[in-house]
Scaffold this active site. Structure first.
Site, PDB file in Angstrom:
ATOM      1  N   LYS A  11      59.475  69.771 149.081  1.00 55.59           N
ATOM      2  CA  LYS A  11      59.847  68.575 148.333  1.00 55.59           C
ATOM      3  C   LYS A  11      59.786  67.334 149.236  1.00 55.59           C
ATOM      4  O   LYS A  11      59.682  67.469 150.458  1.00 55.59           O
ATOM      5  CB  LYS A  11      61.258  68.784 147.754  1.00 55.59           C
ATOM      6  N   TYR A  51      59.307  70.820 135.333  1.00 59.52           N
ATOM      7  CA  TYR A  51      60.743  71.079 135.145  1.00 59.52           C
ATOM      8  C   TYR A  51      61.143  71.100 133.664  1.00 59.52           C
ATOM      9  O   TYR A  51      62.314  70.884 133.340  1.00 59.52           O
ATOM     10  CB  TYR A  51      61.573  70.049 135.909  1.00 59.52           C
ATOM     11  N   ARG A  87      61.783  83.751 147.036  1.00 55.62           N
ATOM     12  CA  ARG A  87      63.086  83.251 146.551  1.00 55.62           C
ATOM     13  C   ARG A  87      64.206  83.650 147.515  1.00 55.62           C
ATOM     14  O   ARG A  87      65.121  82.880 147.778  1.00 55.62           O
ATOM     15  CB  ARG A  87      63.383  83.797 145.149  1.00 55.62           C
ATOM     16  N   THR A  93      69.939  78.027 145.065  1.00 51.87           N
ATOM     17  CA  THR A  93      69.662  76.637 144.669  1.00 51.87           C
ATOM     18  C   THR A  93      70.580  75.665 145.410  1.00 51.87           C
ATOM     19  O   THR A  93      70.131  74.644 145.927  1.00 51.87           O
ATOM     20  CB  THR A  93      69.858  76.483 143.140  1.00 51.87           C
ATOM     21  N   ARG A 104      67.067  77.161 152.936  1.00 52.44           N
ATOM     22  CA  ARG A 104      68.124  76.231 152.520  1.00 52.44           C
ATOM     23  C   ARG A 104      69.405  76.446 153.322  1.00 52.44           C
ATOM     24  O   ARG A 104      70.130  75.495 153.616  1.00 52.44           O
ATOM     25  CB  ARG A 104      68.379  76.360 151.023  1.00 52.44           C
ATOM     26  N   VAL A 111      72.401  70.072 147.036  1.00 50.53           N
ATOM     27  CA  VAL A 111      71.583  70.709 145.977  1.00 50.53           C
ATOM     28  C   VAL A 111      70.478  69.780 145.475  1.00 50.53           C
ATOM     29  O   VAL A 111      69.411  70.238 145.065  1.00 50.53           O
ATOM     30  CB  VAL A 111      72.475  71.208 144.807  1.00 50.53           C
ATOM     31  N   ASN A 114      67.207  69.902 148.399  1.00 47.45           N
ATOM     32  CA  ASN A 114      67.167  71.279 148.915  1.00 47.45           C
ATOM     33  C   ASN A 114      65.787  71.729 149.410  1.00 47.45           C
ATOM     34  O   ASN A 114      65.462  72.902 149.429  1.00 47.45           O
ATOM     35  CB  ASN A 114      67.788  72.263 147.905  1.00 47.45           C
ATOM     36  N   HIS A 117      60.818  74.138 146.631  1.00 47.51           N
ATOM     37  CA  HIS A 117      60.818  74.815 145.338  1.00 47.51           C
ATOM     38  C   HIS A 117      60.047  76.129 145.458  1.00 47.51           C
ATOM     39  O   HIS A 117      59.042  76.195 146.165  1.00 47.51           O
ATOM     40  CB  HIS A 117      60.131  73.948 144.271  1.00 47.51           C
ATOM     41  N   GLU A 128      52.964  77.669 136.896  1.00 52.95           N
ATOM     42  CA  GLU A 128      53.048  76.590 137.885  1.00 52.95           C
ATOM     43  C   GLU A 128      51.758  76.470 138.692  1.00 52.95           C
ATOM     44  O   GLU A 128      51.301  75.356 138.980  1.00 52.95           O
ATOM     45  CB  GLU A 128      54.269  76.818 138.791  1.00 52.95           C
TER      46      GLU A 128
HETATM   47  N1  LIG Z   1      73.640  70.158 139.890  1.00 52.36           N
HETATM   48  C1  LIG Z   1      72.500  69.640 140.348  1.00 52.36           C
HETATM   49  N2  LIG Z   1      72.428  68.379 140.808  1.00 52.36           N
HETATM   50  C2  LIG Z   1      71.292  67.846 141.270  1.00 52.36           C
HETATM   51  N3  LIG Z   1      70.132  68.531 141.336  1.00 52.36           N
HETATM   52  C3  LIG Z   1      70.157  69.797 140.911  1.00 52.36           C
HETATM   53  C4  LIG Z   1      71.317  70.433 140.403  1.00 52.36           C
HETATM   54  N4  LIG Z   1      71.009  71.699 140.051  1.00 52.36           N
HETATM   55  C5  LIG Z   1      69.720  71.843 140.334  1.00 52.36           C
HETATM   56  N5  LIG Z   1      69.200  70.705 140.850  1.00 52.36           N
HETATM   57  C6  LIG Z   1      67.824  70.479 141.305  1.00 52.36           C
HETATM   58  O1  LIG Z   1      66.929  71.007 140.353  1.00 52.36           O
HETATM   59  C7  LIG Z   1      66.103  71.972 140.953  1.00 52.36           C
HETATM   60  C8  LIG Z   1      65.772  73.023 139.947  1.00 52.36           C
HETATM   61  O2  LIG Z   1      66.944  73.674 139.531  1.00 52.36           O
HETATM   62  P1  LIG Z   1      66.926  75.214 139.203  1.00 52.36           P
HETATM   63  O3  LIG Z   1      68.208  75.510 138.528  1.00 52.36           O
HETATM   64  O4  LIG Z   1      65.635  75.549 138.534  1.00 52.36           O
HETATM   65  O5  LIG Z   1      67.014  75.821 140.679  1.00 52.36           O
HETATM   66  P2  LIG Z   1      65.965  76.570 141.583  1.00 52.36           P
HETATM   67  O6  LIG Z   1      65.078  77.398 140.717  1.00 52.36           O
HETATM   68  O7  LIG Z   1      66.671  77.212 142.713  1.00 52.36           O
HETATM   69  O8  LIG Z   1      65.192  75.364 142.221  1.00 52.36           O
HETATM   70  P3  LIG Z   1      63.620  75.169 142.356  1.00 52.36           P
HETATM   71  O9  LIG Z   1      63.118  75.262 140.931  1.00 52.36           O
HETATM   72  O10 LIG Z   1      63.507  73.789 142.950  1.00 52.36           O
HETATM   73  O11 LIG Z   1      63.161  76.280 143.260  1.00 52.36           O
HETATM   74  C9  LIG Z   1      66.912  72.461 142.154  1.00 52.36           C
HETATM   75  O12 LIG Z   1      66.113  72.990 143.180  1.00 52.36           O
HETATM   76  C10 LIG Z   1      67.614  71.205 142.603  1.00 52.36           C
HETATM   77  O13 LIG Z   1      66.764  70.406 143.426  1.00 52.36           O
END
Ligand SMILES: Nc1ncnc2c1ncn2[C@@H]1O[C@H](COP(=O)(O)OP(=O)(O)OP(=O)(O)O)[C@@H](O)[C@H]1O
Length: 151
Positions: A11, A51, A87, A93, A104, A111, A114, A117, A128
């Protein structure tokens, strides 16, 4: 099988913090096989699509703006159970829930920043990879380490 693929993206915070080499090194050393990589400043439209599953979450708009604010290193990695293993290597996350030894867990605290992705299933990976890469951008190459990585 050993041709499973996942989509990983360093990111904008990871790029700004000079973590690109450190992160790529972890996947190389693990034994995964790189088949696609590009530095890209993604459009808000691309990120909204990426997203889409999070569109009702309160942080969705902020997330899309932040992810489009600077360059991302988009990658496709291949190997046995690469979706699940990547993962695990990423951590949770929320970096506060991520163990030391994970990307991470070792490299970030927030969060919303982080650093990386990773696709959460083979089905998301397929979508994707198609969204971020054209077929010509994915390179097929003979991996001379393969016989030392797989029995
Ligand atoms: N509470 C939150 N506040 C701010 N950003 C968040 C929050 N929760 C998730 N995100 C952001 O949205 C992204 C996608 O959320 P998701 O729940 O899909 O998590 P993830 O699958 O671990 O992350 P990624 O898709 O980035 O690998 C997270 O990686 C984070 O950057």
């Amino acid at each position: 099988g050993i041709n499973e693929r996942t989509f990983l993206a360093i990111k904008p915070d990871g790029v700004q913090r000079r973590l690109v080499g450190e992160i790529i090194q972890r996947f190389e050393r693990k034994g995964f096989h790189l088949v696609g990589m590009k530095l890209i400043q993604a459009s808000e439209d691309l990120l909204k699509e990426h997203y889409i599953a999070l569109r009702d979450r309160p942080f969705y708009n902020r997330l899309v703006k932040y992810m489009s604010s600077g360059p991302i290193v988009a990658m496709v990695w291949q190997g046995l159970e690469v979706v699940k293993t990547a993962r695990t290597m990423l951590g949770e996350t929320n970096p506060a829930d991520s163990l030391p030894g994970t990307i991470r867990g070792d490299l970030c605290v927030d969060v919303g920043r982080n650093v990386i992705h990773g696709s959460d299933s083979t089905e998301s990976a397929r979508k994707e990879i198609k969204l971020w890469f054209s077929p010509e951008e994915l390179v097929c190459w003979e991996d001379c380490a393969q016989q030392w990585i797989y029995e």
